[in-house]
Design a protein around this motif. Structure first.
Motif, mmCIF file in Angstrom:
data_model
loop_
_atom_site.group_PDB
_atom_site.id
_atom_site.type_symbol
_atom_site.label_atom_id
_atom_site.label_comp_id
_atom_site.label_asym_id
_atom_site.label_seq_id
_atom_site.Cartn_x
_atom_site.Cartn_y
_atom_site.Cartn_z
ATOM 1 N N PHE A 123 0.865 -1.175 0.000
ATOM 2 C CA PHE A 123 0.000 0.000 0.000
ATOM 3 C C PHE A 123 0.907 1.232 0.000
ATOM 4 C CE2 PHE A 123 -2.793 3.271 1.682
ATOM 5 C CZ PHE A 123 -3.961 3.017 0.968
ATOM 6 N N PRO A 124 0.591 2.290 -0.780
ATOM 7 C CA PRO A 124 1.512 3.423 -0.913
ATOM 8 C C PRO A 124 1.700 4.203 0.379
ATOM 9 C CG PRO A 124 -0.588 3.898 -1.980
ATOM 10 C CD PRO A 124 -0.615 2.448 -1.614
ATOM 11 N N ALA A 125 2.924 4.699 0.562
ATOM 12 C CA ALA A 125 3.298 5.356 1.816
ATOM 13 C C ALA A 125 2.575 6.672 2.042
ATOM 14 C CB ALA A 125 4.813 5.589 1.829
ATOM 15 N N ASN A 126 2.160 7.350 0.962
ATOM 16 C CA ASN A 126 1.581 8.689 1.086
ATOM 17 C C ASN A 126 0.057 8.696 1.030
ATOM 18 O OD1 ASN A 126 4.144 9.967 1.249
ATOM 19 N ND2 ASN A 126 4.358 9.811 -0.964
ATOM 20 N N TRP A 127 -0.560 7.521 1.265
ATOM 21 C CA TRP A 127 -2.008 7.418 1.220
ATOM 22 C C TRP A 127 -2.528 6.754 2.498
ATOM 23 C CZ3 TRP A 127 -5.439 8.661 -2.945
ATOM 24 C CH2 TRP A 127 -4.801 9.272 -4.026
ATOM 25 N N GLU A 128 -3.821 6.947 2.755
ATOM 26 C CA GLU A 128 -4.477 6.339 3.903
ATOM 27 C C GLU A 128 -5.740 5.622 3.431
ATOM 28 O OE1 GLU A 128 -5.089 9.305 7.002
ATOM 29 O OE2 GLU A 128 -3.482 10.512 6.126
ATOM 30 N N THR A 129 -6.138 4.569 4.152
ATOM 31 C CA THR A 129 -7.357 3.840 3.826
ATOM 32 C C THR A 129 -7.862 3.096 5.062
ATOM 33 O OG1 THR A 129 -8.378 2.248 2.310
ATOM 34 C CG2 THR A 129 -6.163 1.732 3.084
ATOM 35 N N SER A 152 -13.621 0.270 -0.332
ATOM 36 C CA SER A 152 -12.559 0.955 0.404
ATOM 37 C C SER A 152 -12.531 2.421 0.004
ATOM 38 C CB SER A 152 -11.193 0.318 0.117
ATOM 39 O OG SER A 152 -11.172 -1.045 0.472
ATOM 40 N N GLY A 153 -12.160 3.280 0.963
ATOM 41 C CA GLY A 153 -11.945 4.688 0.685
ATOM 42 C C GLY A 153 -10.462 5.002 0.720
ATOM 43 N N TYR A 154 -10.007 5.901 -0.176
ATOM 44 C CA TYR A 154 -8.580 6.212 -0.328
ATOM 45 C C TYR A 154 -8.391 7.719 -0.214
ATOM 46 C CZ TYR A 154 -8.744 1.476 -2.143
ATOM 47 O OH TYR A 154 -8.965 0.121 -2.286
ATOM 48 N N MET A 155 -7.537 8.116 0.721
ATOM 49 C CA MET A 155 -7.304 9.529 0.996
ATOM 50 C C MET A 155 -5.821 9.848 0.889
ATOM 51 S SD MET A 155 -8.101 11.710 4.486
ATOM 52 C CE MET A 155 -9.861 11.865 4.142
ATOM 53 N N ALA A 189 -15.356 11.981 -3.812
ATOM 54 C CA ALA A 189 -16.121 12.560 -2.713
ATOM 55 C C ALA A 189 -15.350 13.673 -2.006
ATOM 56 C CB ALA A 189 -16.501 11.471 -1.713
ATOM 57 N N PHE A 190 -16.109 14.697 -1.574
ATOM 58 C CA PHE A 190 -15.570 15.863 -0.888
ATOM 59 C C PHE A 190 -16.255 15.937 0.479
ATOM 60 C CE2 PHE A 190 -15.297 16.262 -5.374
ATOM 61 C CZ PHE A 190 -14.052 16.807 -5.606
ATOM 62 N N LEU A 191 -15.442 15.833 1.540
ATOM 63 C CA LEU A 191 -15.968 15.668 2.891
ATOM 64 C C LEU A 191 -15.767 16.936 3.717
ATOM 65 C CD1 LEU A 191 -14.392 12.150 3.648
ATOM 66 C CD2 LEU A 191 -16.416 12.677 2.267
ATOM 67 N N SER A 192 -16.518 17.023 4.807
ATOM 68 C CA SER A 192 -16.339 18.138 5.746
ATOM 69 C C SER A 192 -15.492 17.738 6.941
ATOM 70 C CB SER A 192 -17.702 18.645 6.220
ATOM 71 O OG SER A 192 -18.431 17.607 6.853
ATOM 72 N N LYS A 193 -15.271 16.442 7.129
ATOM 73 C CA LYS A 193 -14.369 15.991 8.190
ATOM 74 C C LYS A 193 -13.614 14.748 7.720
ATOM 75 C CE LYS A 193 -17.782 13.222 10.763
ATOM 76 N NZ LYS A 193 -18.426 13.035 12.090
ATOM 77 N N LYS A 194 -12.493 14.481 8.365
ATOM 78 C CA LYS A 194 -11.635 13.392 7.928
ATOM 79 C C LYS A 194 -12.293 12.046 8.192
ATOM 80 C CE LYS A 194 -6.923 11.616 8.120
ATOM 81 N NZ LYS A 194 -5.535 11.842 8.598
ATOM 82 N N ALA A 195 -12.368 11.242 7.127
ATOM 83 C CA ALA A 195 -12.938 9.898 7.247
ATOM 84 C C ALA A 195 -12.509 9.099 6.029
ATOM 85 C CB ALA A 195 -14.466 9.962 7.334
ATOM 86 N N TYR A 196 -12.514 7.785 6.164
ATOM 87 C CA TYR A 196 -12.128 6.911 5.063
ATOM 88 C C TYR A 196 -13.332 6.320 4.332
ATOM 89 C CZ TYR A 196 -7.631 7.131 7.486
ATOM 90 O OH TYR A 196 -6.480 7.561 8.101
ATOM 91 N N SER A 197 -14.530 6.808 4.706
ATOM 92 C CA SER A 197 -15.731 6.392 3.988
ATOM 93 C C SER A 197 -16.693 7.565 3.945
ATOM 94 C CB SER A 197 -16.400 5.196 4.671
ATOM 95 O OG SER A 197 -16.956 5.561 5.914
ATOM 96 N N MET A 198 -17.525 7.591 2.922
ATOM 97 C CA MET A 198 -18.477 8.679 2.786
ATOM 98 C C MET A 198 -19.469 8.694 3.944
ATOM 99 S SD MET A 198 -19.052 8.226 -1.309
ATOM 100 C CE MET A 198 -20.616 9.057 -1.302
ATOM 101 N N GLY A 199 -19.840 7.514 4.435
ATOM 102 C CA GLY A 199 -20.820 7.434 5.506
ATOM 103 C C GLY A 199 -20.359 8.087 6.787
ATOM 104 N N ALA A 200 -19.047 8.212 6.972
ATOM 105 C CA ALA A 200 -18.505 8.822 8.193
ATOM 106 C C ALA A 200 -17.942 10.211 7.939
ATOM 107 C CB ALA A 200 -17.404 7.924 8.768
#
Length: 431
Positions: A123-129, A152-155, A189-200
Motif C-alpha cells: 500500500f503506498p506510503a503517502n495514502w491512507e485507507t 474501500s476509501g482512499y485519501m 467525494a468531498f468531505l467536511s471531516k476526515k474519514a475513510y468512507s463517505m458514511g462517516a
C-alpha cells in the motif's frame, strides 16, 4: 540523324529535370533549417514529386535517429534549432478535441504521487485507507498504479486541510468489465471531516461513476448532510462506452462553492453551489464492489493536488516571472500532453492582452538521469512550448525566447516525489 536529335532532346529534358529537382531539394533544405516554417512544410512538401519526397524522407529519418534514449552526445547538445524542432515533431503536439478544454491547474503543488518509490504489492506510503489496496503495474503502461478494491476509501495524506481553491488531477484506468460481469461504482467525494468512507464523512458531496456492461458512466452529482442549505441531486447519466476498459484523465477544479470536473477533454460537471458549509476540506476516492476475483481492475496514477492562488497576470506583473508545473510532457520526451491545453491557452490569452510583454521560456527538470541529458531535455521542452504558442495560438515569434536549465535550479527536494514534481516545471520570465 533523327535518332541523334531524339537523343539530344532526351538529354536536355533529363538535365532540366535534374536541375529542377536539385533546386527543389536546395529550397527544401533551407526550409527545414527554418524552425518557424517547419510545421507548414510537413503539409506542403507532400505536393513535391515522389522522388523528391523519398530523398526528404531519408534526410528526416536520419535526423530522427540521432537521439539516444538515455544519453546525449556533445554533437547532439549542439544540434541546431531546426534539428531540434524536426525531432520534436510539432504535429504530435496538436491538441485536436482538447481545443475547448479550459481546465487550468493550480500553481502551488500540495500533493503529488506517481508511486515511483513504492514497492509493487505494498500500500503506498503517502495514502491512507480503512480498507485495502496495493501498487501494481499493468500492461501497456510504464506507470505504477494504486489498485482500488472492494469497498474501500482512499485519501491522500496532507499536512493541512484543503484550501478554498484547488485542483485535483489523476489518471484513472479500468478493466475487466463487459457482458455478464457485475457492475462497480466509484465515488469522487468531498468531505467536511476526515474519514475513510463517505458514511462517516459528515456533510459531503460526491460524483458517482458507474462501470457497467453499457460503458463508463458519469452518473450523479449530489450533496447531503445536516449543514447543506440547498440540497443538490442531479442525474447526469453521461455514458461513454469507449472509456470502459480504458484509461482516462480526470481533472477537477474547486473554487469556493463551485465544482467542475472533466473526463479527458469533456466537462461533465459544473455545479456552482455544490460545496456548501465546510464541504471540500477533505477528499477521498471510494470504491464500491470492485472485485478482483471477478476480473475487475480500477487504478489511479499520477495524482496531484494544487492550490490555486494568484492568476498568472498578477504574478508576472508583481514578480516579473512565474512558473507552472501544469504543462505536462510525455516521460523522457518533449511531446506535450493534451491536458496541458488549458494552462497554455491561459498564458496565450495573457500575451494577447498584453502585446508589449516579451517572455523567456525556461525549462527545468528533476535530477533523475544524466545532467547533460536533463539540460538538453529541458531546452527542447522550452522550445516546444515556444513553438506551440507560435503555431497553435498565433503569438509572434519575436516575443518569445527559450532556454533550458536542466536540474541546476531545483526549487524542492529531489528525494521526494512531490519535490521532483515541483522541480519539473516551465518558467516564464518577463524580458
Amino acid at each position: 540523324m533523327k535518332n541523334i536529335k531524339i537523343l539530344l532532346v532526351f538529354l536536355i529534358v533529363l538535365a532540366s529535370v535534374q536541375t529542377n529537382q536539385a533546386q527543389i531539394l536546395k529550397k527544401l533544405g533551407k526550409r527545414v533549417e527554418n524552425a518557424a516554417e517547419n510545421a507548414v512544410l510537413r503539409k506542403s512538401e507532400q505536393k513535391v514529386s515522389r522522388e523528391t519526397g523519398k530523398v526528404m524522407d531519408t534526410i528526416l529519418d536520419g535526423k530522427k535517429g540521432e537521439k539516444g534514449n538515455k544519453s546525449i552526445s556533445n554533437r547532439q547538445d549542439k544540434k541546431s534549432s531546426a534539428e531540434r524542432i524536426e525531432h520534436t515533431n510539432v504535429e504530435q503536439n496538436g491538441f485536436g478535441v482538447y481545443s475547448d478544454f479550459t481546465f487550468v491547474p493550480g500553481n502551488k503543488l500540495l500533493f503529488y504521487d506517481d508511486f515511483a518509490t513504492d514497492a509493487t504489492g505494498d500500500f503506498p506510503a503517502n495514502w491512507e485507507t480503512g480498507g485495502s489496496g496495493e501498487i501494481v503495474t499493468i500492461s501497456g503502461s510504464d506507470a505504477k498504479w494504486l489498485s482500488l478494491v472492494r469497498r474501500s476509501g482512499y485519501m491522500p495524506t496532507l499536512e493541512n486541510t484543503l484550501p478554498e481553491n484547488y485542483t485535483i488531477e489523476f489518471d484513472l484506468a479500468n478493466n475487466g468489465y463487459g457482458s455478464g460481469k457485475p457492475i462497480s461504482k466509484l465515488y469522487i467525494a468531498f468531505l467536511s471531516k476526515k474519514a475513510y468512507s463517505m458514511g462517516a464523512g459528515g456533510t459531503l458531496a460526491d460524483i458517482e461513476i458507474l462501470l457497467s456492461n453499457n460503458g463508463f458512466n458519469v452518473r450523479n452529482v449530489e450533496n447531503f448532510g445536516g449543514e447543506v442549505e440547498v440540497k443538490i441531486g442531479n442525474e447526469i447519466d453521461r455514458e461513454i462506452p469507449e472509456y470502459l476498459n480504458n484509461q482516462v484523465h480526470i481533472s477537477i477544479a474547486v473554487n469556493n462553492k463551485r465544482l467542475r470536473m472533466w473526463v479527458n477533454e469533456e466537462k461533465m460537471v459544473d455545479s456552482p453551489n455544490l460545496l456548501q458549509a465546510n464541504i471540500g476540506k477533505y477528499f477521498i476516492i471510494e470504491a464500491r464492489d470492485i472485485l478482483p476475483e471477478k476480473g475487475h481492475f480500477v487504478g489511479v496514477s499520477n495524482f496531484r493536488i494544487s492550490e490555486a492562488t494568484e492568476d498568472l497576470r498578477s504574478l508576472l506583473l508583481k514578480n516579473g516571472k512565474f512558473s507552472t508545473t501544469g504543462i505536462y510532457f510525455e516521460t523522457d520526451s518533449w511531446i506535450v500532453k493534451k491536458e496541458s491545453y488549458g494552462i497554455l491557452l491561459d498564458i496565450a490569452n495573457m500575451l494577447r492582452d498584453n502585446d508589449d510583454i516579451t517572455l523567456q521560456i525556461v525549462g527545468h527538470t528533476d535530477n533523475r538521469g544524466e545532467q547533460d541529458y536533463n539540460l538538453n531535455l529541458s531546452e527542447n521542452r522550452a522550445e516546444t512550448v515556444k513553438q506551440i504558442f507560435v503555431e497553435e495560438f498565433g503569438i509572434r515569434e519575436d516575443r518569445l525566447q527559450f532556454m533550458g536549465k536542466g536540474e541546476t535550479e531545483a526549487l524542492d527536494d529531489n528525494n521526494t516525489e512531490k519535490g521532483r514534481a515541483n522541480n519539473r516545471r516551465v518558467e516564464f520570465v518577463k524580458l
